[in-house]
Design a protein around this motif. Structure first.
Motif, PDB file in Angstrom:
ATOM      1  N   ARG A  24       0.808  -1.217   0.000  1.00 23.85           N
ATOM      2  CA  ARG A  24       0.000   0.000   0.000  1.00 23.85           C
ATOM      3  C   ARG A  24       0.846   1.274   0.000  1.00 23.85           C
ATOM      4  O   ARG A  24       0.512   2.245  -0.688  1.00 23.85           O
ATOM      5  N   GLU A  25       1.969   1.284   0.735  1.00 25.41           N
ATOM      6  CA  GLU A  25       2.694   2.532   0.937  1.00 25.41           C
ATOM      7  C   GLU A  25       4.019   2.632   0.191  1.00 25.41           C
ATOM      8  O   GLU A  25       4.444   3.727  -0.156  1.00 25.41           O
ATOM      9  N   GLU A  26       4.693   1.524  -0.048  1.00 33.85           N
ATOM     10  CA  GLU A  26       6.053   1.584  -0.574  1.00 33.85           C
ATOM     11  C   GLU A  26       6.154   1.363  -2.081  1.00 33.85           C
ATOM     12  O   GLU A  26       7.016   1.937  -2.732  1.00 33.85           O
ATOM     13  N   ILE A  27       5.309   0.522  -2.623  1.00 35.87           N
ATOM     14  CA  ILE A  27       5.411   0.165  -4.036  1.00 35.87           C
ATOM     15  C   ILE A  27       4.764   1.254  -4.881  1.00 35.87           C
ATOM     16  O   ILE A  27       3.613   1.608  -4.677  1.00 35.87           O
ATOM     17  N   LYS A  28       5.517   1.760  -5.846  1.00 34.36           N
ATOM     18  CA  LYS A  28       5.021   2.851  -6.696  1.00 34.36           C
ATOM     19  C   LYS A  28       4.785   2.413  -8.138  1.00 34.36           C
ATOM     20  O   LYS A  28       4.661   3.230  -9.023  1.00 34.36           O
ATOM     21  N   ASP A  29       4.738   1.108  -8.381  1.00 36.12           N
ATOM     22  CA  ASP A  29       4.542   0.581  -9.730  1.00 36.12           C
ATOM     23  C   ASP A  29       3.125   0.924 -10.220  1.00 36.12           C
ATOM     24  O   ASP A  29       2.148   0.603  -9.543  1.00 36.12           O
ATOM     25  N   PRO A  30       2.986   1.572 -11.384  1.00 33.89           N
ATOM     26  CA  PRO A  30       1.648   1.932 -11.868  1.00 33.89           C
ATOM     27  C   PRO A  30       0.808   0.724 -12.279  1.00 33.89           C
ATOM     28  O   PRO A  30      -0.415   0.839 -12.397  1.00 33.89           O
ATOM     29  N   MET A  34      -4.946   0.140  -7.397  1.00 33.38           N
ATOM     30  CA  MET A  34      -5.156   0.821  -6.128  1.00 33.38           C
ATOM     31  C   MET A  34      -5.901  -0.053  -5.108  1.00 33.38           C
ATOM     32  O   MET A  34      -5.627  -0.012  -3.918  1.00 33.38           O
ATOM     33  N   THR A  66      -1.472  -6.373 -11.996  1.00 32.81           N
ATOM     34  CA  THR A  66      -1.090  -6.255 -10.593  1.00 32.81           C
ATOM     35  C   THR A  66      -0.167  -7.403 -10.180  1.00 32.81           C
ATOM     36  O   THR A  66       0.861  -7.182  -9.538  1.00 32.81           O
ATOM     37  N   TYR A  76      12.502  -6.327  -4.112  1.00 32.06           N
ATOM     38  CA  TYR A  76      12.394  -5.109  -3.302  1.00 32.06           C
ATOM     39  C   TYR A  76      11.483  -5.358  -2.095  1.00 32.06           C
ATOM     40  O   TYR A  76      11.805  -4.968  -0.964  1.00 32.06           O
TER      41      TYR A  76
END
Length: 126
Positions: A24-30, A34, A66, A76
């Motif tokens: 929810r907070e660390e992964i920034k993969d588009p 959501m 996803t 990571y």
């Protein structure tokens, strides 16, 4: 250590909590949708592998994107998990798509439709 021991249950809960926070907070993969949640985690008794069941609210393309995004970020995620949890071994994570929630919703709709048909047929008999 047995599979359902207290220690294993506690580790499953901790990994579930931390994995949810990381996704929810660390992964920034588009590619990661959501509305992604971790529904269950099964850590092997030897702490070598971990099956993480992921639920995605969306269509099939969003689900596959996803899972692909999570699999590409697996290293990571594992590194962050190792920092946050004090385990002898950091388990190798295998992401699995969990469709049990959608199946439950589908079955609820089917049951509701059958109940509605039964009540309508009883109304016609009178």
């Amino acid at each position: 250590m047995r599979k359902n021991s207290i220690k294993n249950t506690r580790i499953n809960g901790e990994v579930l909590k931390e994995l949810s926070l990381i996704i929810r907070e660390e992964i920034k993969d588009p590619r990661i949708h959501m509305m992604t949640s971790v529904t269950a985690v099964e850590v092997a008794p030897d702490l070598k592998t971990c099956k993480a069941y992921i639920s995605v609210l969306g269509d099939d393309k969003e689900k596959s994107d996803t899972i692909a995004g999570l699999r590409s970020a697996e290293g990571y995620i594992r590194r962050l998990l190792a920092k946050r949890l004090n385990l002898r071994n950091t388990p190798e994570i295998q992401f699995r798509l969990d469709e049990s929630i959608e199946y439950g919703i589908h079955m609820s709709k089917v049951i509701r439709e059958v109940n509605q048909e039964i009540s309508e047929s009883e109304g016609e008999d009178e």
